[in-house]
Write an enzyme that holds these catalytic residues in place. Structure first.
Site, PDB file in Angstrom:
ATOM      1  N   ASP A   2      33.103  45.313  42.016  1.00  7.42           N
ATOM      2  CA  ASP A   2      33.174  46.439  41.079  1.00  7.42           C
ATOM      3  C   ASP A   2      34.500  46.357  40.323  1.00  7.42           C
ATOM      4  OD1 ASP A   2      34.183  49.304  43.114  1.00  7.42           O
ATOM      5  OD2 ASP A   2      34.808  47.236  43.217  1.00  7.42           O
TER       6      ASP A   2
ATOM      7  N   PHE B  92      37.062  40.259  37.702  1.00  7.48           N
ATOM      8  CA  PHE B  92      38.327  39.631  38.084  1.00  7.48           C
ATOM      9  C   PHE B  92      39.375  39.645  36.979  1.00  7.48           C
ATOM     10  CE2 PHE B  92      35.231  37.646  40.978  1.00  7.48           C
ATOM     11  CZ  PHE B  92      35.813  37.965  42.202  1.00  7.48           C
TER      12      PHE B  92
ATOM     13  N   HIS C 126      36.042  34.962  49.763  1.00  5.75           N
ATOM     14  CA  HIS C 126      36.524  35.703  48.595  1.00  5.75           C
ATOM     15  C   HIS C 126      38.004  35.382  48.354  1.00  5.75           C
ATOM     16  CE1 HIS C 126      37.540  39.227  46.093  1.00  5.75           C
ATOM     17  NE2 HIS C 126      36.252  39.280  45.822  1.00  5.75           N
TER      18      HIS C 126
END
Length: 228
Positions: free
Chosen positions: A67, A80, A193
């Site tokens: 998000d 990002f 991640h």
């Protein structure tokens, strides 16, 4: 979805989704939140920036985020990425570190990833809005149907593309797209991640940028210039 205009190339994909009750509920809820005085990021008119900058037929690579950033002045509709003049957040700093290690590119001084988007890199968050200071606050409100449809539209095209899935959330989203679950003509790259909490568990050293370019060149779609 308020004051957002669906870019032409995505209308055939999104018009049916936006006509569904879930999307209308989402739009009404967002208006009510803002009417109640809550600050929502990114600003109106930029929430579909990923689609506006990267036409469906131009997508060569998809990078999925979760998000938007929830701090003031950060989010501008690209996963990002942050606006010009805003300090790159920790996950983006780690992306730049891996980019340097992978391709030898110097670390960028800006966090604005618009140059990637203009080259066919779809920087798509799963949820396209967030309340200020409240990470994940708009998850489950209806954006999933919109962004799932976008990912599926790319996956169903005959042109080979690269899907870069960082973390379990991105992998879960991709698992909802049948065309990515089959042994198909796309390249799907997965790793941890880039968040500081997980980057050392397999993100660093994963070399997604060179792998993406090798695949794209091999399939006649041209390498992406990852310099910022």
């Amino acid at each position: 979805m308020g004051h957002e205009t669906i870019p032409e190339s995505w209308r055939g994909v999104l018009d049916p989704v936006l006509a569904a009750p879930e999307a209308r509920t989402l739009g009404g809820w967002l208006k009510a939140e803002e009417a109640a005085g809550k600050v929502v990021y990114p600003p109106r008119g930029t929430r579909l920036a990923a689609l506006a900058l990267t036409a469906l037929e131009d997508v060569r690579c998809v990078i999925l985020g979760q998000d938007p950033y929830h701090g003031p002045g950060q989010a501008h509709g690209l996963a990002f990425s942050v606006q010009q003049g805003v300090r790159p957040p920790p996950s983006l700093v780690n992306i730049y570190k891996e980019l340097e290690a992978d391709l030898g590119l110097p670390r960028a001084q800006t966090g604005d990833l618009t140059p990637w988007a203009r080259q066919g890199v779809l920087l798509l968050n799963n949820t396209l809005t967030v309340e200020a200071g409240q990470a994940g606050s708009h998850a489950g409100r209806g954006w999933d149907a919109v962004t799932d449809a976008c990912v599926a539209a790319v996956a169903e095209r005959s042109e080979p593309a690269v899907f870069i899935l960082w973390g379990s959330h991105a992998r879960k989203k991709a698992s909802r797209v049948p065309a990515l679950g089959r042994a198909g003509h796309h390249l799907v790259l997965t790793s941890a991640h880039p968040s500081p909490l997980s980057a050392h568990n397999g993100f660093f050293g994963s070399r997604p940028f060179s792998q993406a370019n090798a695949f794209l060149e091999d399939h006649g779609r041209g390498a992406i210039d990852w310099r910022i």
